[in-house]
Write an enzyme that holds these catalytic residues in place. Structure first.
Site, PDB file in Angstrom:
ATOM      1  N   ASP A  98       0.830  -1.199   0.000  1.00  0.00           N
ATOM      2  CA  ASP A  98       0.000   0.000   0.000  1.00  0.00           C
ATOM      3  C   ASP A  98       0.868   1.253   0.000  1.00  0.00           C
ATOM      4  O   ASP A  98       2.025   1.226   0.433  1.00  0.00           O
ATOM      5  CB  ASP A  98      -0.906   0.026   1.235  1.00  0.00           C
ATOM      6  CG  ASP A  98      -1.874  -1.136   1.269  1.00  0.00           C
ATOM      7  OD1 ASP A  98      -2.344  -1.544   0.191  1.00  0.00           O
ATOM      8  OD2 ASP A  98      -2.149  -1.629   2.370  1.00  0.00           O
ATOM      9  N   ARG A  99       0.297   2.338  -0.418  1.00  0.00           N
ATOM     10  CA  ARG A  99       1.001   3.616  -0.454  1.00  0.00           C
ATOM     11  C   ARG A  99       1.560   3.991   0.915  1.00  0.00           C
ATOM     12  O   ARG A  99       2.649   4.547   1.027  1.00  0.00           O
ATOM     13  CB  ARG A  99       0.031   4.690  -0.966  1.00  0.00           C
ATOM     14  CG  ARG A  99       0.643   6.033  -1.151  1.00  0.00           C
ATOM     15  CD  ARG A  99      -0.351   6.946  -1.875  1.00  0.00           C
ATOM     16  NE  ARG A  99       0.147   8.292  -1.861  1.00  0.00           N
ATOM     17  CZ  ARG A  99      -0.460   9.299  -1.253  1.00  0.00           C
ATOM     18  NH1 ARG A  99      -1.601   9.112  -0.616  1.00  0.00           N
ATOM     19  NH2 ARG A  99       0.070  10.501  -1.290  1.00  0.00           N
TER      20      ARG A  99
END
Length: 193
Positions: free
Chosen positions: A43-44
């Site tokens: 994920d970011r």
């Protein structure tokens, strides 16, 4: 044809893809090798080890759930989990109508990591703890959902290793934003059809 296999230390705030419609940081801002793609995702708001390759069959073998390759995460959580909560994580928890597979989970000393930019939120009255978790599946935001399900929200998440049939890959020697080719020895550890 010689395939490329890279290890990349994905920094916080970077997408695990090479393009973005709204101009956020992507792999393209760091990795200059054409034609490679991430094996799996982070994920970011997660950091750590990404394997990139242009070897499609290998990418499939390392990312498809049926092959169950372990991925190790260092997880900073809010508060100090008790033994019962750690055992629940080990047995698997229900998240979004799905029961996670059993995982290896242990409390660890804070790992030697570079500071995150931006730093995690700090609350003077709320302690934090570090866990090491090894999962053999990779559902969307799974680690974060697992720790939240037992009452200990994730503050920082770093993938530290990927386990292969004959060895493992780790972040050792890399700083956030750096990448390198796998050594010939590391390439020998990759699963073969």
């Amino acid at each position: 044809m010689a395939y490329r296999y890279l290890i990349f230390y994905k920094p916080y705030g970077v997408l695990s893809q090479f393009t973005d419609q709204v101009g956020r940081a992507t792999l393209k801002d760091f990795v200059t090798v054409p034609g490679v793609y991430a094996v799996g995702r982070l994920d970011r708001d997660s950091e750590g080890l990404l394997l990139l390759t242009d070897d499609g069959p290998m990418q499939h073998r390392l990312s498809h759930p049926k092959f169950s390759h372990g991925r190790q995460y260092w997880v900073q959580v809010e508060r100090q989990p008790d033994a019962q909560s750690l055992e629940r994580l080990r047995r698997g928890v229900t998240i979004r109508d799905y029961r996670t597979r059993p995982a290896q989970v242990s409390a660890i000393a804070p790992p030697n990591l570079p500071p995150r930019n931006p730093p995690i939120r700090y609350r003077k009255q709320v302690p934090t703890a570090w866990l090491e978790m090894v999962l053999t599946e990779g559902k969307n935001r799974q680690v974060r959902r697992m720790t939240a399900a037992v009452g200990f929200p994730t503050l920082r998440l770093v993938r530290s290793a990927i386990f292969l049939p004959q060895g493992h890959l780790s972040l050792q020697g890399l700083a956030p934003g750096q990448w390198r080719d796998l050594t010939p020895e590391e390439q020998r550890h990759l699963p073969r059809p």
